[in-house]
Design a protein around this motif. Structure first.
Motif, PDB file in Angstrom:
ATOM      1  N   ARG A  10       2.306   2.280  11.875  1.00 56.63           N
ATOM      2  CA  ARG A  10       2.673   3.620  12.338  1.00 56.63           C
ATOM      3  C   ARG A  10       4.067   3.648  12.954  1.00 56.63           C
ATOM      4  N   THR A  11       4.541   2.501  13.418  1.00 53.26           N
ATOM      5  CA  THR A  11       5.837   2.458  14.087  1.00 53.26           C
ATOM      6  C   THR A  11       6.995   2.383  13.094  1.00 53.26           C
ATOM      7  N   CYS A  12       6.886   1.477  12.099  1.00 48.93           N
ATOM      8  CA  CYS A  12       8.055   1.254  11.233  1.00 48.93           C
ATOM      9  C   CYS A  12       7.775   1.511   9.757  1.00 48.93           C
ATOM     10  N   GLY A  13       6.521   1.743   9.363  1.00 48.32           N
ATOM     11  CA  GLY A  13       6.230   2.036   7.961  1.00 48.32           C
ATOM     12  C   GLY A  13       5.987   0.816   7.093  1.00 48.32           C
ATOM     13  N   TYR A  14       6.047  -0.389   7.674  1.00 47.97           N
ATOM     14  CA  TYR A  14       5.782  -1.606   6.903  1.00 47.97           C
ATOM     15  C   TYR A  14       4.357  -1.581   6.365  1.00 47.97           C
ATOM     16  N   VAL A  15       4.180  -1.947   5.082  1.00 45.52           N
ATOM     17  CA  VAL A  15       2.847  -1.957   4.485  1.00 45.52           C
ATOM     18  C   VAL A  15       2.348  -3.385   4.381  1.00 45.52           C
ATOM     19  N   SER A  16       1.232  -3.655   5.048  1.00 45.90           N
ATOM     20  CA  SER A  16       0.641  -4.986   5.047  1.00 45.90           C
ATOM     21  C   SER A  16      -0.489  -5.024   4.034  1.00 45.90           C
TER      22      SER A  16
ATOM     23  N   GLU B  67      -3.293  -8.776   3.787  1.00 47.55           N
ATOM     24  CA  GLU B  67      -3.700  -9.222   5.123  1.00 47.55           C
ATOM     25  C   GLU B  67      -4.000  -8.055   6.057  1.00 47.55           C
ATOM     26  N   HIS B  68      -4.953  -8.264   6.939  1.00 56.52           N
ATOM     27  CA  HIS B  68      -5.191  -7.330   8.038  1.00 56.52           C
ATOM     28  C   HIS B  68      -4.612  -7.982   9.282  1.00 56.52           C
ATOM     29  N   ARG B  69      -3.484  -7.512   9.728  1.00 56.65           N
ATOM     30  CA  ARG B  69      -2.823  -8.142  10.869  1.00 56.65           C
ATOM     31  C   ARG B  69      -2.879  -7.246  12.088  1.00 56.65           C
ATOM     32  N   ARG B  70      -2.823  -7.887  13.226  1.00 59.36           N
ATOM     33  CA  ARG B  70      -2.745  -7.134  14.473  1.00 59.36           C
ATOM     34  C   ARG B  70      -1.264  -6.888  14.801  1.00 59.36           C
ATOM     35  N   ILE B  71      -0.446  -7.899  14.487  1.00 58.68           N
ATOM     36  CA  ILE B  71       0.990  -7.832  14.785  1.00 58.68           C
ATOM     37  C   ILE B  71       1.721  -7.446  13.500  1.00 58.68           C
ATOM     38  N   CYS B  72       2.614  -6.475  13.586  1.00 58.35           N
ATOM     39  CA  CYS B  72       3.400  -6.080  12.407  1.00 58.35           C
ATOM     40  C   CYS B  72       4.456  -7.141  12.131  1.00 58.35           C
TER      41      CYS B  72
ATOM     42  N   ARG C 185       7.216  -6.798  10.619  1.00 57.64           N
ATOM     43  CA  ARG C 185       8.580  -6.300  10.790  1.00 57.64           C
ATOM     44  C   ARG C 185       8.881  -5.966  12.254  1.00 57.64           C
ATOM     45  N   CYS C 186       7.966  -5.212  12.898  1.00 56.50           N
ATOM     46  CA  CYS C 186       8.173  -4.853  14.315  1.00 56.50           C
ATOM     47  C   CYS C 186       8.017  -6.055  15.238  1.00 56.50           C
ATOM     48  N   GLN C 187       7.228  -7.032  14.799  1.00 52.87           N
ATOM     49  CA  GLN C 187       6.892  -8.176  15.650  1.00 52.87           C
ATOM     50  C   GLN C 187       6.162  -7.712  16.899  1.00 52.87           C
ATOM     51  N   ASP C 188       5.389  -6.642  16.758  1.00 50.06           N
ATOM     52  CA  ASP C 188       4.733  -6.060  17.909  1.00 50.06           C
ATOM     53  C   ASP C 188       3.308  -5.670  17.520  1.00 50.06           C
ATOM     54  N   GLU C 189       2.453  -5.530  18.524  1.00 54.04           N
ATOM     55  CA  GLU C 189       1.105  -5.052  18.261  1.00 54.04           C
ATOM     56  C   GLU C 189       1.183  -3.548  18.040  1.00 54.04           C
ATOM     57  N   VAL C 190       0.742  -3.084  16.868  1.00 50.97           N
ATOM     58  CA  VAL C 190       0.957  -1.683  16.506  1.00 50.97           C
ATOM     59  C   VAL C 190      -0.333  -1.057  16.003  1.00 50.97           C
TER      60      VAL C 190
END
Ligand SMILES: [Zn+2]
Length: 136
Positions: free
Chosen positions: A22-28, A31-36, A38-43
């Protein structure tokens, strides 16, 4: 290499379900990740659906592999667009049913999630890419 448990239970029709940051639009995906990444943040993530047809962004043809693999073996990186708008997901997998000489950057290909082999009885799934029907 172990199969992530979510593959085993995942219904076939959800296989192209991805997550968009939701923050930067990166599509994962897958994988189901907690940390983005690209943002390197929990999003927060939104579920999005991908199209089955993507564009080849890069590929390599493997010629030297252990005996259990058939060579030459093309591996490719595809951008898989979302069904609606937003960024594509970048997916890595095998190119099958296609002559390595026929693969070009920028061409379209269809993606299938398939069981490739098993390790100690556990199935290992990965993507298989192939030319769209009619172009094979
Ligand atoms: Zn992000």
């Amino acid at each position: 290499m172990h199969e992530p448990p979510h593959w085993r239970d995942r219904p076939q029709n959800e296989r192209l379900l991805a997550r968009e940051c939701r923050t930067c639009g990166y599509v994962s995906f897958p994988e189901h990740r907690r940390i983005c990444k690209r943002c390197q943040d929990e999003v927060e993530w939104d579920e999005v659906r991908l199209q089955e047809r993507g564009t080849v962004r890069s590929y390599v043809v493997q010629n030297r592999l252990p005996d259990e693999f058939e060579t030459p073996l093309p591996l490719a990186v595809l951008d898989m667009p979302q069904e609606t708008d937003g960024e594509p997901a970048r997916v890595y997998g095998l190119f099958t049913e296609t002559e390595p000489d026929d693969i070009e950057i920028g061409m379209v290909a269809d993606a299938d999630l398939r069981q490739l082999f098993d390790i100690n009885g556990l199935p290992v799934h990965s993507f298989k890419f192939k030319l769209p029907r009619g172009e094979r």
